[in-house]
Write a protein that holds these residues in place. Sequence first.
Motif, short mmCIF file in Angstrom:
data_model
loop_
_atom_site.label_atom_id
_atom_site.label_comp_id
_atom_site.label_asym_id
_atom_site.label_seq_id
_atom_site.Cartn_x
_atom_site.Cartn_y
_atom_site.Cartn_z
N PHE A 19 65.75 53.70 150.39
CA PHE A 19 66.57 53.98 151.56
C PHE A 19 66.59 55.48 151.88
O PHE A 19 66.78 55.86 153.04
CB PHE A 19 67.99 53.44 151.37
N GLY A 20 66.40 56.32 150.89
CA GLY A 20 66.28 57.75 151.15
C GLY A 20 65.08 58.06 152.02
O GLY A 20 65.17 58.82 152.98
N PHE A 21 63.95 57.44 151.70
CA PHE A 21 62.76 57.63 152.54
C PHE A 21 62.92 56.96 153.90
O PHE A 21 62.39 57.44 154.91
CB PHE A 21 61.51 57.09 151.85
N TYR A 22 63.64 55.86 153.95
CA TYR A 22 63.85 55.14 155.19
C TYR A 22 64.63 55.98 156.20
O TYR A 22 64.31 56.00 157.39
CB TYR A 22 64.60 53.83 154.91
N ASP A 26 65.20 60.13 160.48
CA ASP A 26 66.33 60.09 161.40
C ASP A 26 67.45 61.05 161.01
O ASP A 26 67.99 61.76 161.86
CB ASP A 26 66.90 58.67 161.49
N ASP A 27 67.82 61.04 159.76
CA ASP A 27 68.96 61.84 159.30
C ASP A 27 68.71 62.36 157.89
O ASP A 27 69.05 61.70 156.90
CB ASP A 27 70.22 60.97 159.34
N PRO A 28 68.10 63.55 157.78
CA PRO A 28 67.75 64.07 156.45
C PRO A 28 68.97 64.30 155.55
O PRO A 28 68.87 64.11 154.33
CB PRO A 28 67.05 65.40 156.74
N ALA A 29 70.10 64.67 156.10
CA ALA A 29 71.29 64.89 155.27
C ALA A 29 71.77 63.58 154.65
O ALA A 29 72.11 63.53 153.47
CB ALA A 29 72.40 65.52 156.11
N ARG A 30 71.78 62.53 155.43
CA ARG A 30 72.18 61.22 154.91
C ARG A 30 71.18 60.74 153.86
O ARG A 30 71.56 60.15 152.86
CB ARG A 30 72.29 60.18 156.01
N VAL A 35 70.10 59.33 148.18
CA VAL A 35 69.30 59.50 146.98
C VAL A 35 70.13 60.12 145.86
O VAL A 35 70.04 59.70 144.70
CB VAL A 35 68.04 60.34 147.28
N THR A 36 70.96 61.09 146.18
CA THR A 36 71.78 61.73 145.16
C THR A 36 72.79 60.76 144.56
O THR A 36 72.94 60.68 143.34
CB THR A 36 72.51 62.94 145.75
#
Length: 55
Positions: A19-22, A26-30, A35-36
């Motif tokens: 989901f981090g790559f997904y 669109d939203d790098p912060a999210r 991922v964190t």
Amino acid sequence: MAKWIGVLGILVGAIGVFFGFYYLADDPARSLEIVTITTVGIVGVVGLCSSCLSL
């Protein structure tokens, strides 16, 4: 039991990275938050439970 908790930790981490790559485009912060939280927070708690059960 500890084996399955360890496997659960691996699955949660893999899903979090997916989901981090997904959301990366669109939203790098999210993406970084997802991922964190999954790879550090949830997997860490699951790993702690796994090590407590294997004692």
